[in-house]
Scaffold this active site. Structure first.
Site, mmCIF file in Angstrom:
data_model
loop_
_atom_site.group_PDB
_atom_site.id
_atom_site.type_symbol
_atom_site.label_atom_id
_atom_site.label_comp_id
_atom_site.label_asym_id
_atom_site.label_seq_id
_atom_site.Cartn_x
_atom_site.Cartn_y
_atom_site.Cartn_z
ATOM 1 N N GLU A 305 0.795 -1.232 0.000
ATOM 2 C CA GLU A 305 0.000 0.000 0.000
ATOM 3 C C GLU A 305 0.827 1.282 0.000
ATOM 4 O O GLU A 305 0.549 2.198 0.785
ATOM 5 C CB GLU A 305 -0.924 -0.031 1.220
ATOM 6 C CG GLU A 305 -0.243 0.029 2.609
ATOM 7 C CD GLU A 305 0.169 -1.317 3.194
ATOM 8 O OE1 GLU A 305 0.395 -2.269 2.418
ATOM 9 O OE2 GLU A 305 0.258 -1.411 4.427
ATOM 10 N N HIS A 329 -8.060 -4.164 -1.210
ATOM 11 C CA HIS A 329 -7.291 -4.276 0.029
ATOM 12 C C HIS A 329 -6.242 -3.160 0.128
ATOM 13 O O HIS A 329 -6.192 -2.430 1.124
ATOM 14 C CB HIS A 329 -6.621 -5.654 0.094
ATOM 15 C CG HIS A 329 -5.761 -5.862 1.300
ATOM 16 N ND1 HIS A 329 -6.206 -6.517 2.425
ATOM 17 C CD2 HIS A 329 -4.483 -5.487 1.574
ATOM 18 C CE1 HIS A 329 -5.246 -6.537 3.333
ATOM 19 N NE2 HIS A 329 -4.180 -5.922 2.837
ATOM 20 N N GLU A 330 -5.427 -3.021 -0.904
ATOM 21 C CA GLU A 330 -4.365 -2.005 -0.836
ATOM 22 C C GLU A 330 -4.957 -0.593 -0.785
ATOM 23 O O GLU A 330 -4.450 0.269 -0.073
ATOM 24 C CB GLU A 330 -3.399 -2.151 -2.019
ATOM 25 C CG GLU A 330 -2.745 -3.533 -2.154
ATOM 26 C CD GLU A 330 -2.166 -4.101 -0.868
ATOM 27 O OE1 GLU A 330 -1.773 -3.318 0.018
ATOM 28 O OE2 GLU A 330 -2.128 -5.343 -0.734
ATOM 29 N N HIS A 333 -6.029 0.322 2.695
ATOM 30 C CA HIS A 333 -4.925 0.763 3.558
ATOM 31 C C HIS A 333 -4.741 2.286 3.536
ATOM 32 O O HIS A 333 -4.095 2.836 4.433
ATOM 33 C CB HIS A 333 -3.615 0.115 3.115
ATOM 34 C CG HIS A 333 -3.328 -1.217 3.725
ATOM 35 N ND1 HIS A 333 -3.297 -1.429 5.085
ATOM 36 C CD2 HIS A 333 -3.005 -2.413 3.154
ATOM 37 C CE1 HIS A 333 -2.976 -2.706 5.317
ATOM 38 N NE2 HIS A 333 -2.814 -3.321 4.168
ATOM 39 N N GLU A 352 -3.722 -4.557 9.285
ATOM 40 C CA GLU A 352 -4.163 -5.584 8.333
ATOM 41 C C GLU A 352 -5.584 -6.093 8.580
ATOM 42 O O GLU A 352 -6.334 -6.317 7.634
ATOM 43 C CB GLU A 352 -3.165 -6.743 8.297
ATOM 44 C CG GLU A 352 -1.757 -6.341 7.812
ATOM 45 C CD GLU A 352 -1.722 -5.747 6.408
ATOM 46 O OE1 GLU A 352 -2.693 -5.926 5.650
ATOM 47 O OE2 GLU A 352 -0.712 -5.090 6.074
ATOM 48 N N ASP A 411 8.762 -9.920 10.649
ATOM 49 C CA ASP A 411 8.233 -10.784 9.598
ATOM 50 C C ASP A 411 7.593 -12.047 10.192
ATOM 51 O O ASP A 411 6.686 -12.623 9.608
ATOM 52 C CB ASP A 411 9.385 -11.167 8.654
ATOM 53 C CG ASP A 411 8.875 -11.590 7.293
ATOM 54 O OD1 ASP A 411 8.042 -10.865 6.732
ATOM 55 O OD2 ASP A 411 9.289 -12.654 6.808
ATOM 56 N N TYR A 419 -4.518 -10.659 9.857
ATOM 57 C CA TYR A 419 -5.453 -10.445 8.750
ATOM 58 C C TYR A 419 -6.839 -11.002 9.076
ATOM 59 O O TYR A 419 -7.834 -10.285 9.107
ATOM 60 C CB TYR A 419 -4.936 -11.151 7.486
ATOM 61 C CG TYR A 419 -3.735 -10.487 6.858
ATOM 62 C CD1 TYR A 419 -3.890 -9.640 5.772
ATOM 63 C CD2 TYR A 419 -2.452 -10.713 7.343
ATOM 64 C CE1 TYR A 419 -2.788 -9.025 5.171
ATOM 65 C CE2 TYR A 419 -1.346 -10.107 6.751
ATOM 66 C CZ TYR A 419 -1.527 -9.268 5.676
ATOM 67 O OH TYR A 419 -0.447 -8.661 5.092
ATOM 68 N N ARG A 592 6.119 -14.479 -5.614
ATOM 69 C CA ARG A 592 5.184 -14.092 -4.559
ATOM 70 C C ARG A 592 5.190 -15.155 -3.461
ATOM 71 O O ARG A 592 4.789 -16.302 -3.690
ATOM 72 C CB ARG A 592 3.800 -13.928 -5.175
ATOM 73 C CG ARG A 592 2.779 -13.381 -4.221
ATOM 74 C CD ARG A 592 1.474 -13.149 -4.946
ATOM 75 N NE ARG A 592 0.424 -12.788 -4.013
ATOM 76 C CZ ARG A 592 -0.853 -12.705 -4.336
ATOM 77 N NH1 ARG A 592 -1.235 -12.939 -5.572
ATOM 78 N NH2 ARG A 592 -1.761 -12.382 -3.423
ATOM 79 N N LYS A 594 3.483 -15.862 -0.884
ATOM 80 C CA LYS A 594 2.247 -16.557 -0.536
ATOM 81 C C LYS A 594 2.014 -17.802 -1.404
ATOM 82 O O LYS A 594 1.409 -18.772 -0.954
ATOM 83 C CB LYS A 594 1.088 -15.569 -0.691
ATOM 84 C CG LYS A 594 -0.258 -16.132 -0.344
ATOM 85 C CD LYS A 594 -1.376 -15.203 -0.729
ATOM 86 C CE LYS A 594 -2.338 -15.964 -1.606
ATOM 87 N NZ LYS A 594 -3.530 -15.207 -1.976
HETATM 88 N N1 BES Z 1 1.007 -4.370 3.793
HETATM 89 C C1 BES Z 1 0.800 -5.676 3.313
HETATM 90 C C2 BES Z 1 2.057 -6.411 2.964
HETATM 91 C C3 BES Z 1 3.065 -6.505 4.093
HETATM 92 C C4 BES Z 1 2.663 -6.601 5.423
HETATM 93 C C5 BES Z 1 4.406 -6.502 3.799
HETATM 94 C C6 BES Z 1 3.614 -6.656 6.428
HETATM 95 C C7 BES Z 1 5.354 -6.586 4.801
HETATM 96 C C8 BES Z 1 4.956 -6.649 6.126
HETATM 97 C C9 BES Z 1 -0.147 -5.695 2.122
HETATM 98 O O1 BES Z 1 -1.177 -4.776 2.244
HETATM 99 C C10 BES Z 1 -0.823 -7.032 2.102
HETATM 100 O O2 BES Z 1 -1.480 -7.346 3.047
HETATM 101 N N2 BES Z 1 -0.673 -7.776 1.020
HETATM 102 C C11 BES Z 1 -1.343 -9.038 0.840
HETATM 103 C C12 BES Z 1 -2.593 -8.766 0.067
HETATM 104 C C13 BES Z 1 -3.778 -9.607 0.366
HETATM 105 C C14 BES Z 1 -4.102 -9.758 1.816
HETATM 106 C C15 BES Z 1 -4.984 -9.094 -0.402
HETATM 107 C C16 BES Z 1 -0.427 -9.945 0.059
HETATM 108 O O3 BES Z 1 0.633 -9.480 -0.377
HETATM 109 O O4 BES Z 1 -0.731 -11.105 -0.112
HETATM 110 ZN ZN ZN Z 2 -2.482 -5.382 3.809
#
Ligand code: BES
Ligand code: ZN
Length: 638
Positions: A305, A329-330, A333, A352, A411, A419, A592, A594
């Site tokens: 974000e 989502h972004e 934020h 989050e 982290d 979340y 990515r 995830k």
């Molecule tokens: N701000 C986060 C990403 C983040 C959080 C990076 C903490 C480093 C430390 C971002 O908004 C996020 O939550 N991204 C998710 C998106 C999803 C929940 C829609 C992602 O990257 O998967």
């Molecule tokens: Zn987020």
């Protein structure tokens, strides 16, 4: 029961006392929070940031002027950072964070020549403390420095790692504590500063920041940026590449490599509508423009974000606009996080969890309640899986909303808990107090605390005194303390039903009872339905079964990254040969985290397990950003 009696007794005691000040007696027993008291609130706003050397009460940076040159040959940034400071307490030293930076010279405006300064190196994720001497007369300090190869925030990409294959690319990822790897700064979410920047890049390339941005490539490779609204360091961002721009509405637009710009503009056609919807829910968008940049696939997150310019993974370009919840989502934020900011990373659920909630509300407005409900159920499944995993790994304490991260890399707190547990708590509050009251509360919360920080304690106090105490029953119905400080999922977690998922479940049973995949009623399914279908396939499947599904639905070669990775998770442990090449290609191209983590886990579970996972990782690792490789190193290189 005993608890309720005590509570009643205390209430009547404070009524007897005829004022809101707790008697010494009730104070000892921790009087229930009754009415809002500013002093108590301020006390609850006190916190310690365990992840920064900055001393927020003593001296802080209020503005940064950043003059930088990006060197793609050496893969470094050379810069001079000049900071306006506020010496709040008249101290003789200001403390900044840095990590793996090459500091050349430090100066200050009230002193001739180079300054001596002290460093203290922890040699871990916290990096090096910079202690810079200041005087009462010091207004600005300057640091000449360059980044090094170990700058974890930065990823310099070779042309082959981009869509166009001709130009290199650079992007940053500062959250949570990586800003200090490319700019010396007070790297704490509680310290906000405005910034301006001049950035020189090779001719023919565009530079963008979390600030006012160009829309065309400059002739001389020079770019100027202004960010007039104070932001914390984790929202500093830079992207450089062969980038083009397309407007999507009054205040919205998209940046991407020219090869991707059309597909991106198509995918994000709803963006202006999302901004309008978000504003109608929780008040004005305060950042001027809202643009998104679609980055190369090695971006380690789905989205980030960065103010005015969300950074996004290209893996949400599905071709059918089905993964745009990430944009919601972004965008959300821009209120939860960028306006009202978690004081420290222990409070990240305030960023989050609120954002997932807000995201869901935007999706409900635009795509309807049945769509939002499907997302909520997927989130519920993620939450339960995460709680099970953390508990199994002996990390049950990390299932609390308010985390303990002292001496730990923040982290580690980045699980589904902030979340999805955060989301479900807010949903519970909404359902308990009613949407109207809750929305009114949230709107005024974002307004009242705009550009300020929030701690979990202060939020709990504010929420309790401003909203929950309006009705005697609400406190017991919500059980805020249990949600915030307790482990696992309280049994009053809202249950969400979805008729669309029920229909998917029917089709799943039909398939399990022998129906051919092509005969299933799946024509209308969108990504959430496919994910529900895939997640609920049996853990063990035979080659023929997998082949038939793949033939019917084209999972292995689907252009939808969510669908592909959910499919891989299921079939890799079943040694599905036909997906092997595609798996390797995906792991090689996409960075990515995830997606990477569950897919590598699946490979580890398969026959050739460790050996295969390691050999893929060895080849793919150079393509990943440090955020992803640090996590995967722990999994794959022990
Ligand atoms: N701000 C986060 C990403 C983040 C959080 C990076 C903490 C480093 C430390 C971002 O908004 C996020 O939550 N991204 C998710 C998106 C999803 C929940 C829609 C992602 O990257 O998967
Ligand atoms: Zn987020």
């Amino acid at each position: 029961m005993k608890h309720a009696f005590l509570w009643l007794a205390m209430i009547s005691m404070s009524i007897l006392a005829c004022n809101d000040q707790a008697t010494p007696e009730t104070k000892e027993k921790e009087a229930p929070m009754k009415t809002f008291d500013e002093k108590t609130f301020q006390e609850k706003l006190n916190y310690t940031d365990h992840h920064s050397y900055a001393r927020i009460e003593e001296a802080v940076v209020t503005h940064l002027s950043w003059n930088a040159e990006v060197d793609f040959d050496q893969k470094i940034i050379k810069a001079t950072a000049t900071y306006k400071i506020n010496n709040k307490k008249g101290v003789d030293t200001i403390y900044l964070d840095s990590r793996n930076l090459n500091i050349m010279e430090v100066r200050r405006d009230d002193h001739e020549g180079a300054l001596g300064y002290m460093t203290h190196d922890r040699s871990n994720f916290l990096g090096t403390e910079l202690a810079i001497p200041i005087s009462l007369a010091t207004q600005t300090i300057s640091i000449d420095y360059s980044t090094t190869e170990g700058a974890a925030a930065l990823q310099f990409l070779e042309p082959v790692q981009t869509a166009g294959k001709k130009h290199p690319f650079l992007f940053t990822q500062s959250q949570a504590i990586l800003a200090r790897t490319w700019i010396p700064c007070q790297d704490s979410p509680g310290i906000r500063f405005t910034y301006d920047a001049t950035v020189k890049v090779p001719k023919g390339m565009m530079a963008l920041m979390s600030a006012s941005n160009p829309t065309a490539i400059s002739e001389d490779g020079l770019y100027n940026f202004e960010m007039d609204q104070a932001v914390p360091s984790y929202l500093m961002a830079l992207a450089v590449g062969n980038i083009s721009y397309q407007s999507l509405g009054n205040e919205t637009g998209v940046y991407a490599e020219p090869e991707l710009i059309e597909a991106s503009a198509y995918e994000f056609a709803d963006m202006q509508n999302m901004v309008d919807t978000a504003e109608s829910l929780y008040g004005p968008y305060r950042w001027g423009k809202y643009d998104v940049i679609v980055l190369p696939p090695s971006f380690p997150f789905g989205g980030m974000e960065n103010p005015r310019l969300t950074f996004a993974t290209p893996t949400i370009i599905a071709g059918d606009r089905s993964l745009t919840a990430l944009i919601a989502h972004e965008l959300a934020h821009s209120w939860s996080g960028n306006l009202v900011t978690n004081a420290a990373w222990e409070d990240i659920w305030l960023n989050e969890g609120f954002t997932v909630y807000f995201e869901n509300r935007i999706m409900e407005e635009i795509f309807g309640a049945d769509f939002a409900n499907m997302l909520a159920i997927l989130s519920y499944q993620d939450l339960n899986d995460e709680i099970a995993r953390l508990t199994e790994e002996g990390k049950a304490a990390d299932t609390r909303l308010r985390l303990e991260l002292k001496d730990r890399d923040p982290d580690e707190g980045l699980t589904a808990i902030p979340y999805d547990k955060g989301f479900y708590l807010l949903k519970l509050i909404e359902e308990t107090v009613g949407r109207e009251k809750w929305d009114e509360f949230l709107k005024s919360y974002f307004d009242k605390f705009a550009f300020q920080i929030m701690t979990t304690d202060a939020f709990v106090y504010y929420l309790t005194t401003q909203l929950i105490n309006q009705n005697e029953a609400w406190g017991d119905q919500i059980r805020l303390e249990e949600w915030v400080h307790g482990e696992g999922l309280p049994d009053n977690c809202p249950k969400v039903n979805s008729t669309r998922f029920a229909q998917v479940e029917d089709q799943l049973s039909a398939w399990q009872n022998g129906a051919e995949p092509t005969t299933l009623a799946s024509d209308e399914w969108m990504t959430p339905e496919w994910l529900h279908f895939l997640r609920n396939l049996p853990d063990e499947m035979g080659e023929e079964q997998m082949k038939a599904l793949d033939k019917g639905f084209g999972f292995t070669n689907s252009g939808n990254s969510e669908i592909v990775s959910a499919w891989f998770e299921k079939v890799i442990p079943n040694n599905y040969q036909a997906a092997e090449k595609a798996t390797e290609k995906f792991l090689f191209e996409v960075g990515r985290r995830k997606f990477l983590v569950p897919i590598y886990k699946a490979v580890l579970k398969s026959e050739k397990g460790k050996e295969r996972a390691r050999s893929i990782y060895e080849k793919a690792r150079p393509n990943y950003h440090a955020v992803s490789s640090e996590t995967l190193d722990k999994m794959l290189l022990d």
